[in-house]
Write a protein that holds these residues in place. Structure first.
Motif, short mmCIF file in Angstrom:
data_model
loop_
_atom_site.label_atom_id
_atom_site.label_comp_id
_atom_site.label_asym_id
_atom_site.label_seq_id
_atom_site.Cartn_x
_atom_site.Cartn_y
_atom_site.Cartn_z
N SER A 158 0.76 -1.35 0.08
CA SER A 158 0.11 -0.11 0.03
C SER A 158 0.72 1.29 0.01
O SER A 158 0.47 2.20 -0.57
CB SER A 158 -1.09 -0.04 1.14
N LEU A 159 2.11 1.00 0.75
CA LEU A 159 2.70 2.34 0.95
C LEU A 159 3.53 2.47 -0.38
O LEU A 159 4.03 3.68 -1.03
CB LEU A 159 3.80 2.26 2.08
N ALA A 160 4.11 1.42 -0.98
CA ALA A 160 4.71 1.51 -2.34
C ALA A 160 3.68 2.13 -3.48
O ALA A 160 4.23 2.74 -4.40
CB ALA A 160 5.27 0.28 -2.88
N ALA A 161 2.35 1.64 -3.48
CA ALA A 161 1.43 2.06 -4.37
C ALA A 161 1.23 4.02 -4.04
O ALA A 161 1.40 4.52 -5.02
CB ALA A 161 0.01 1.59 -4.26
N LEU A 162 1.05 4.21 -2.85
CA LEU A 162 0.78 5.48 -2.55
C LEU A 162 1.99 6.26 -2.87
O LEU A 162 2.17 7.38 -3.70
CB LEU A 162 0.49 5.66 -1.07
N GLY A 163 3.25 5.82 -2.57
CA GLY A 163 4.51 6.52 -2.70
C GLY A 163 4.73 6.48 -4.35
O GLY A 163 5.15 7.56 -4.65
N GLY A 164 4.63 5.54 -4.88
CA GLY A 164 4.83 5.37 -6.15
C GLY A 164 4.01 6.57 -7.21
O GLY A 164 4.42 7.34 -7.83
N PHE A 165 2.74 6.47 -6.83
CA PHE A 165 1.76 7.38 -7.52
C PHE A 165 1.85 8.96 -6.99
O PHE A 165 2.11 9.61 -7.83
CB PHE A 165 0.41 7.31 -7.00
N TRP A 166 2.47 8.87 -5.87
CA TRP A 166 2.86 10.56 -5.34
C TRP A 166 4.02 10.65 -6.09
O TRP A 166 4.09 11.97 -6.58
CB TRP A 166 3.24 10.21 -3.97
N GLY A 178 3.56 16.92 -12.01
CA GLY A 178 3.38 18.44 -11.36
C GLY A 178 4.50 19.28 -11.75
O GLY A 178 4.16 20.52 -11.96
N HIS A 179 5.76 18.92 -11.46
CA HIS A 179 6.79 19.80 -11.78
C HIS A 179 6.76 20.10 -13.43
O HIS A 179 6.91 21.23 -13.59
CB HIS A 179 8.15 19.05 -11.83
N ALA A 180 6.52 19.16 -14.04
CA ALA A 180 6.24 19.35 -15.63
C ALA A 180 5.39 20.43 -15.81
O ALA A 180 5.50 21.50 -16.69
CB ALA A 180 6.11 18.03 -16.38
N VAL A 181 4.44 20.40 -15.13
CA VAL A 181 3.14 21.27 -15.54
C VAL A 181 3.57 22.62 -14.90
O VAL A 181 3.35 23.46 -15.89
CB VAL A 181 1.75 20.78 -14.69
N ALA A 182 4.21 22.60 -13.91
CA ALA A 182 4.33 24.00 -13.41
C ALA A 182 5.62 24.70 -14.39
O ALA A 182 5.52 25.91 -14.80
CB ALA A 182 5.19 23.92 -11.94
N LYS A 183 6.38 23.86 -14.98
CA LYS A 183 7.29 24.37 -15.91
C LYS A 183 6.69 24.83 -17.34
O LYS A 183 7.17 25.74 -17.65
CB LYS A 183 8.41 23.28 -16.41
N TRP A 184 5.67 24.00 -17.61
CA TRP A 184 5.18 24.55 -18.88
C TRP A 184 4.18 25.65 -18.70
O TRP A 184 4.15 26.44 -19.33
CB TRP A 184 4.07 23.45 -19.40
N ARG A 185 3.52 25.61 -17.42
CA ARG A 185 2.89 27.00 -17.09
C ARG A 185 3.71 28.12 -17.37
O ARG A 185 3.42 29.06 -17.70
CB ARG A 185 2.30 26.92 -15.64
N ASP A 186 4.92 27.94 -16.82
CA ASP A 186 6.05 29.18 -16.78
C ASP A 186 6.44 29.36 -18.07
O ASP A 186 6.63 30.54 -18.89
CB ASP A 186 7.26 28.71 -16.28
N LEU A 207 -4.72 11.08 -12.15
CA LEU A 207 -3.51 10.08 -11.96
C LEU A 207 -3.47 10.04 -10.31
O LEU A 207 -3.31 9.01 -9.37
CB LEU A 207 -2.42 10.25 -12.48
N THR A 208 -3.30 11.31 -9.63
CA THR A 208 -3.11 11.40 -8.04
C THR A 208 -4.28 10.86 -7.43
O THR A 208 -4.24 10.19 -6.64
CB THR A 208 -3.10 13.13 -7.70
N THR A 209 -5.66 10.97 -8.06
CA THR A 209 -6.73 10.49 -7.40
C THR A 209 -6.88 8.99 -7.25
O THR A 209 -7.08 8.48 -6.27
CB THR A 209 -7.89 11.25 -7.85
N ILE A 210 -6.21 8.51 -8.51
CA ILE A 210 -6.32 7.14 -8.79
C ILE A 210 -5.58 6.47 -7.72
O ILE A 210 -5.65 5.58 -6.83
CB ILE A 210 -6.03 6.57 -10.09
#
Ligand SMILES: Nc1ncnc2c1ncn2[C@@H]1O[C@H](COP(=O)(O)OP(=O)(O)O)[C@@H](O)[C@H]1O
Ligand SMILES: [Mg+2]
Lengths: 223, 294
Positions: B30-38, B45-53, B168-171
């Motif tokens: 469960s933690l590997a799944a949570l951590g992996g998705f995270w 998220g980093h990519a999105v932020a970069k693209w926003r910039d 993806l985060t929600t899943i």
């Protein structure tokens, strides 16, 4: 040391009321060795359970070691029990621990400093004549040895009061004699002892003060 | 005393054996799944932020304004709502940029009779304007500039991407929570077994007057140990996966997502993961205890 005043105990089994003790009153002084006797079902176990506050009386007052057990708050029970040793018909040894570990367990549970544990555990084992069997597991012991290990565990903290409920119940006469001798030794050291037994012969042989229960009443207090 | 309590907890774990092991495995999963998705989600998220910039809106101008008018035009655009910054790119600048892009083929440009490239304004939207509506409003405002010939740019694709990231985060959270619930139940089962195996110890402890916390703590501790062990294993699995996958994936993601490297957990993230595992296990232990002693 112990004082009971008109103590009654009624068990409720569903709608049925089972009277186990009726208006029991007596006093036991410091250092006394008292035998509690009577037929099976007379109320001996019930009485002992009231003394270490495993249960509360339905009526009356119980005072042990200066504590009023009826008024005692739940949170005080643990501290009260530390001054009492209890042994039963079955030794209740922890099967996966050696004799030594069983005795030391009590000290560790109560936070005794590590360096004192070994010496005190062996003192107790010597007092019951079991130091040679310290590393044995309960399954390797005779019933008499197991009962002596249980006694060592009960006295390892040098409690001022020792309660024994049919400690010889599972033993043949020779082994029962050993246990009684150990109990006498402990008593000689100043510990107050209450020994419950349905074995009338044992009670007589002990030649100590004997309280006889019959149907939940004290019918005799002699010796 | 602490040594004793931990020792008792370890002894309990050995006694629970296979059930404790499966509890640890479930916590790991469960933690590997949570951590992996995270991890995946925070990288996206980093990519999105970069693209926003990087979102730019370009206003092509009808003609290159005379030098004196540029400053005034820039000022008019800068004060518009939703504008973070604006740069003027003259026809000559545009041609130079084109040559740079063409590299060794830049000679082609010199063949041109006139400079065909228009002058333009490169507008950087403010963070608030990098939404589909924000970008559309800004586009509309820029389009009505008398100097404007054409306006280009949109933030729709960033938004679509960000939507995927949130999904993806929600899943990930959903899968993680289901597994976490399962692992709590398994710890509870293991602890119930332990309580049963421990009943003689508990009886003796009560009899000799052990304090309530001495009686309860080993049970809570063994649960927490199961959780912590699961968390450490999950963390190990994620470290190994990251170190194997990241070098292989980085060229690809740098090309497609514009990320030069795939980030791993921060120290705070590592502590949070370990803490979450310990909490899960402790909760399982505590629930078993509570179920037994109402
Ligand atoms: N927990 C209990 N619930 C209901 N009845 C009980 C309970 N314990 C003892 N009794 C009853 O109380 C009476 C006294 O029992 P006990 O104190 O065990 O006697 P003894 O130890 O002298 O054999 C008996 O009638 C027994 O059946
Ligand atoms: Mg009895």
């Amino acid at each position: 040391m112990i004082e009971l005043h008109r103590v009654s105990k009624v068990y409720s089994v569903g709608p049925v009321k089972v009277p186990a003790l009726r208006e029991v009153s007596f006093r036991i002084g410091k250092g006394e060795f008292v035998v509690l006797t009577g037929a099976s079902g007379a109320g001996k176990t019930t009485l002992l359970r009231l003394l270490y506050r495993d249960d509360l009386p339905s009526e009356g007052d119980v005072e042990v070691l200066g504590y009023g057990l009826v008024q005692m708050r739940r949170s005080q029970v643990a501290a009260f029990r530390r001054s009492i040793g209890v042994v039963f018909q079955d030794a209740k040894l922890l099967p996966v621990r050696t004799v030594y570990e069983n005795v030391a367990f009590v000290l560790r549970v109560l936070g005794t400093p590590r360096r004192d544990i070994t010496a005190r555990a062996f003192d107790a084992l010597r007092a019951v004549g079991l130091s040679a069997r310290a590393q044995a597991y309960p399954a390797q012991l005779s019933q008499g040895e197991a009962q002596r290990a249980a006694l060592a565990r009960a006295i390892v903290r040098r409690p001022p009061l020792l309660l024994a409920d049919e400690p010889t119940g599972n033993l043949d006469e020779a082994m029962a004699g050993e246990i009684v001798d150990v109990l006498k030794d402990i008593g000689a050291g100043g510990t107050t002892i209450v020994l419950a037994t349905h074995q009338a012969r044992l009670a007589v042989a002990l030649r100590r003060r004997t309280l006889t229960l019959e149907g939940g009443r004290i019918v005799k207090d002699e010796g | 005393m602490l040594g004793f309590l931990v020792g008792e907890a370890l002894r309990d774990l050995r006694r629970a054996g296979r059930v404790a092991v499966s509890a640890v495995v479930l916590i790991t999963l469960s933690l590997a799944a949570l951590g992996g998705f995270w991890l995946v989600s925070s990288n996206l998220g980093h990519a999105v932020a970069k693209w926003r910039d990087r979102v730019r809106i370009v206003v092509y101008l009808k003609r290159e304004p005379p030098g004196g008018d540029v400053a005034a035009l820039l000022e008019r655009v800068r004060v518009m709502p939703g504008v973070a910054g604006v740069v003027f790119i003259g026809k000559a600048d545009a041609l130079r940029a084109l040559k740079q892009v063409l590299g060794k083929d830049a000679g082609v440009v010199d063949q041109l009779p006139v400079n065909p490239l228009p002058a333009s304004l490169e507008v950087t939207p403010s963070a608030a304007a990098v939404t589909p509506e924000g970008a559309r409003e800004l586009l509309a405002r820029l389009a009505v500039l008398p100097e404007a010939d054409d306006v280009a740019g949109s933030a729709d694709w960033v938004e679509r991407f960000s939507h995927w990231q949130r999904l993806l985060t929600t899943i990930g959270l959903g899968v993680g929570f289901v597994l976490a619930a399962a692992s709590i139940l398994t710890v509870t089962t293991a602890t119930t077994l332990i309580l049963h195996a421990r009943r003689h110890e508990t009886e003796i402890m009560r009899l000799v007057g052990a304090s309530e916390w001495t009686i309860r703590l080993p049970v809570l501790l063994q649960g927490m140990m199961q959780g912590l062990a699961g968390a450490i294993l999950a963390l190990g699995a994620l470290v190994v996966t990251h170190s194997v996958v990241a070098p292989r994936l980085e060229p690809l993601v740098s090309l497609t997502l514009g990320l030069s490297q795939l980030v791993f957990f921060t120290p705070v993230g590592v502590v949070a993961l370990l803490g979450a595992g310990t909490l899960l296990g402790g909760l399982g232990g505590w629930l078993a205890r509570a179920a037994r002693e109402p």
